[in-house]
Design an enzyme around this catalytic site. Structure first.
Site, PDB file in Angstrom:
ATOM      1  N   VAL A 236       0.841  -1.201   0.000  1.00  0.00           N
ATOM      2  CA  VAL A 236       0.000   0.000   0.000  1.00  0.00           C
ATOM      3  C   VAL A 236       0.876   1.251   0.000  1.00  0.00           C
ATOM      4  O   VAL A 236       0.397   2.348   0.296  1.00  0.00           O
ATOM      5  CB  VAL A 236      -0.957   0.021   1.218  1.00  0.00           C
ATOM      6  CG1 VAL A 236      -2.018  -1.057   1.088  1.00  0.00           C
ATOM      7  CG2 VAL A 236      -0.176  -0.140   2.539  1.00  0.00           C
ATOM      8  N   ARG A 238       4.184   2.401  -2.470  1.00  0.00           N
ATOM      9  CA  ARG A 238       4.380   2.837  -3.842  1.00  0.00           C
ATOM     10  C   ARG A 238       4.678   1.605  -4.687  1.00  0.00           C
ATOM     11  O   ARG A 238       5.348   0.670  -4.232  1.00  0.00           O
ATOM     12  CB  ARG A 238       5.546   3.833  -3.950  1.00  0.00           C
ATOM     13  CG  ARG A 238       5.183   5.257  -3.540  1.00  0.00           C
ATOM     14  CD  ARG A 238       4.286   5.894  -4.580  1.00  0.00           C
ATOM     15  NE  ARG A 238       3.996   7.302  -4.323  1.00  0.00           N
ATOM     16  CZ  ARG A 238       2.910   7.741  -3.725  1.00  0.00           C
ATOM     17  NH1 ARG A 238       2.013   6.876  -3.263  1.00  0.00           N
ATOM     18  NH2 ARG A 238       2.708   9.031  -3.575  1.00  0.00           N
ATOM     19  N   ASP A 262      -2.117  -2.654  -4.120  1.00  0.00           N
ATOM     20  CA  ASP A 262      -2.967  -1.484  -4.330  1.00  0.00           C
ATOM     21  C   ASP A 262      -2.253  -0.428  -5.153  1.00  0.00           C
ATOM     22  O   ASP A 262      -2.870   0.542  -5.576  1.00  0.00           O
ATOM     23  CB  ASP A 262      -3.384  -0.903  -2.974  1.00  0.00           C
ATOM     24  CG  ASP A 262      -4.378   0.241  -3.106  1.00  0.00           C
ATOM     25  OD1 ASP A 262      -5.439   0.032  -3.738  1.00  0.00           O
ATOM     26  OD2 ASP A 262      -4.092   1.342  -2.600  1.00  0.00           O
ATOM     27  N   GLU A 267       0.563   3.037 -13.506  1.00  0.00           N
ATOM     28  CA  GLU A 267      -0.868   3.038 -13.227  1.00  0.00           C
ATOM     29  C   GLU A 267      -1.607   3.839 -14.288  1.00  0.00           C
ATOM     30  O   GLU A 267      -1.117   4.886 -14.706  1.00  0.00           O
ATOM     31  CB  GLU A 267      -1.129   3.614 -11.833  1.00  0.00           C
ATOM     32  CG  GLU A 267      -0.484   2.780 -10.726  1.00  0.00           C
ATOM     33  CD  GLU A 267      -0.771   3.317  -9.322  1.00  0.00           C
ATOM     34  OE1 GLU A 267      -1.500   4.337  -9.195  1.00  0.00           O
ATOM     35  OE2 GLU A 267      -0.289   2.720  -8.350  1.00  0.00           O
ATOM     36  N   HIS A 286      -5.317   1.579  -6.463  1.00  0.00           N
ATOM     37  CA  HIS A 286      -4.758   2.679  -5.666  1.00  0.00           C
ATOM     38  C   HIS A 286      -5.861   3.397  -4.882  1.00  0.00           C
ATOM     39  O   HIS A 286      -6.062   4.607  -4.998  1.00  0.00           O
ATOM     40  CB  HIS A 286      -4.020   3.681  -6.568  1.00  0.00           C
ATOM     41  CG  HIS A 286      -2.960   4.454  -5.840  1.00  0.00           C
ATOM     42  ND1 HIS A 286      -1.760   4.780  -6.403  1.00  0.00           N
ATOM     43  CD2 HIS A 286      -2.922   4.972  -4.585  1.00  0.00           C
ATOM     44  CE1 HIS A 286      -1.030   5.480  -5.530  1.00  0.00           C
ATOM     45  NE2 HIS A 286      -1.722   5.602  -4.418  1.00  0.00           N
ATOM     46  N   SER A 288      -6.616   2.364  -1.337  1.00  0.00           N
ATOM     47  CA  SER A 288      -6.611   1.913   0.053  1.00  0.00           C
ATOM     48  C   SER A 288      -6.841   3.044   1.045  1.00  0.00           C
ATOM     49  O   SER A 288      -7.367   2.817   2.135  1.00  0.00           O
ATOM     50  CB  SER A 288      -5.294   1.204   0.375  1.00  0.00           C
ATOM     51  OG  SER A 288      -4.189   2.063   0.212  1.00  0.00           O
TER      52      SER A 288
END
Length: 339
Positions: A236, A238, A262, A267, A286, A288
């Site tokens: 959670v 990077r 996550d 991305e 992404h 969380s």
């Protein structure tokens, strides 16, 4: 040294780099300063003469190219906990103060991590898949009480995770820059240079470290080889903390039991990524830390810091630009007046 309040009738000029979703409640900031909202294409022309910049679009990589040659704003605030996108040489070497949104995401991320631990232990993804297939298949599940969790990253998010997992019955230790033997949240904190040794003892490895040159791809083939084959990896922090190709290889070979990711190096995660189809992997976009109301909290934090900036008071969450995060016990910093 305090910069002092701005002269009457001369409110500071604040540039807001906005994305598709405008910052809610930014009107409170407009009562304190002259606020100009721009998109990436207008950032370079908006920055000269600006006193402050609010990086509402914290995904943007545009700031380095848009930074004025003579120096940018005295203060830059980013609407995220991570600041790795901001730390280009001109900003790091200059006098600009950087603050982040530390504190907004701590508890939501900790709750999310606990949910992922439970999802693995109780095979909730398997239950959902079987329900979709209308299949009745009894299984035994695992207990989390007494399981061992290693949290890499001992900042506020890592500490919130440690508290949640400890309350649920897990035995938690940490890995950070400084070793400690009696930490209030972690008990034992292993030094990062001994991370591989600590990995061997963990049932769950949780990554909550900032992205720095020292932490980039901290979980690579060598680290994965030291993990317990029954362990699960949860990231959670990077995406670049993990060497994704190495993780895929380890998951396929059964050297690691599972992963919940996550965050990713690129991305959104490409549809072609093998991670999507792995039954022992949980992929989330992404999210969380993004509990209901998170955008409002981010704007309130920025507005509070703007009020401090305007009236010459200490700024919250000042980042050590050399380290890449807010250093515990760091001296308070103030924005100096422009020339």
């Amino acid at each position: 040294m305090e910069h002092g309040p701005h002269a009457p009738g001369e409110p500071p000029r604040v540039v807001v780099l906005r994305g598709d979703v405008p910052p809610p409640g930014i009107q409170a900031a407009e009562r304190l300063a002259h606020v100009v909202q721009v998109r990436e294409t207008r950032l370079a022309e908006a920055l000269p003469g600006a006193d402050a910049l609010f990086m509402w679009d914290f995904w943007s990589d545009a700031l380095a190219a848009a930074w004025p040659p003579e120096g940018g704003p005295r203060w830059v605030h980013i609407a995220s906990a991570g600041v790795d996108r901001l730390l280009f040489p001109a900003l790091v070497e200059g006098n600009t103060i950087v603050t982040n949104s530390r504190g907004v995401f701590d508890e939501p991320i900790a709750e999310y991590v606990l949910g992922l631990v439970l999802a693995f232990a109780k095979d909730l993804p398997g239950t959902v898949r079987l329900q979709d297939e209308r299949r009745w298949r009894h299984r035994e599940t695992e207990r989390i009480t007494g399981a061992r969790a290693l949290v890499a990253g001992t900042g506020p998010i890592g500490r919130a995770i440690a508290r949640r997992l400890s309350a649920a019955g897990l035995r938690v230790s940490g890995a950070g820059r400084t070793a400690r033997a009696a930490d209030p949240e972690f008990g034992v904190v292993h030094p990062m240079e001994r991370l591989h040794d600590a990995l061997e003892e963990a049932d769950y490895v949780v990554l909550a470290a900032p992205l720095t040159p020292e932490t980039r791809e901290m979980i690579d083939a060598a680290a994965l080889a030291r993990m317990n084959p029954a362990a699960r990896l949860i990231n959670v922090g990077r995406g670049q903390l993990v060497a994704e190709d190495d993780l895929v290889d380890a998951l396929r070979a059964g050297r690691v039991a599972g992963a919940a990711l996550d965050v990713f190096a690129d991305e959104p995660l490409a549809p072609s990524s093998p991670l999507w189809g792995m039954p022992n992997v949980i992929v989330s976009p992404h999210m969380s830390g993004d509990a209901v109301g998170w955008r409002d909290e981010l704007v309130r934090l920025f507005t509070d810091n703007l009020d401090r900036f305007v009236h010459g008071r200490e700024l919250r969450n000042v980042v050590d630009k050399r380290l890449g995060y807010v250093r515990p016990g760091a001296p308070v910093q103030y924005a100096e007046p422009r020339g």
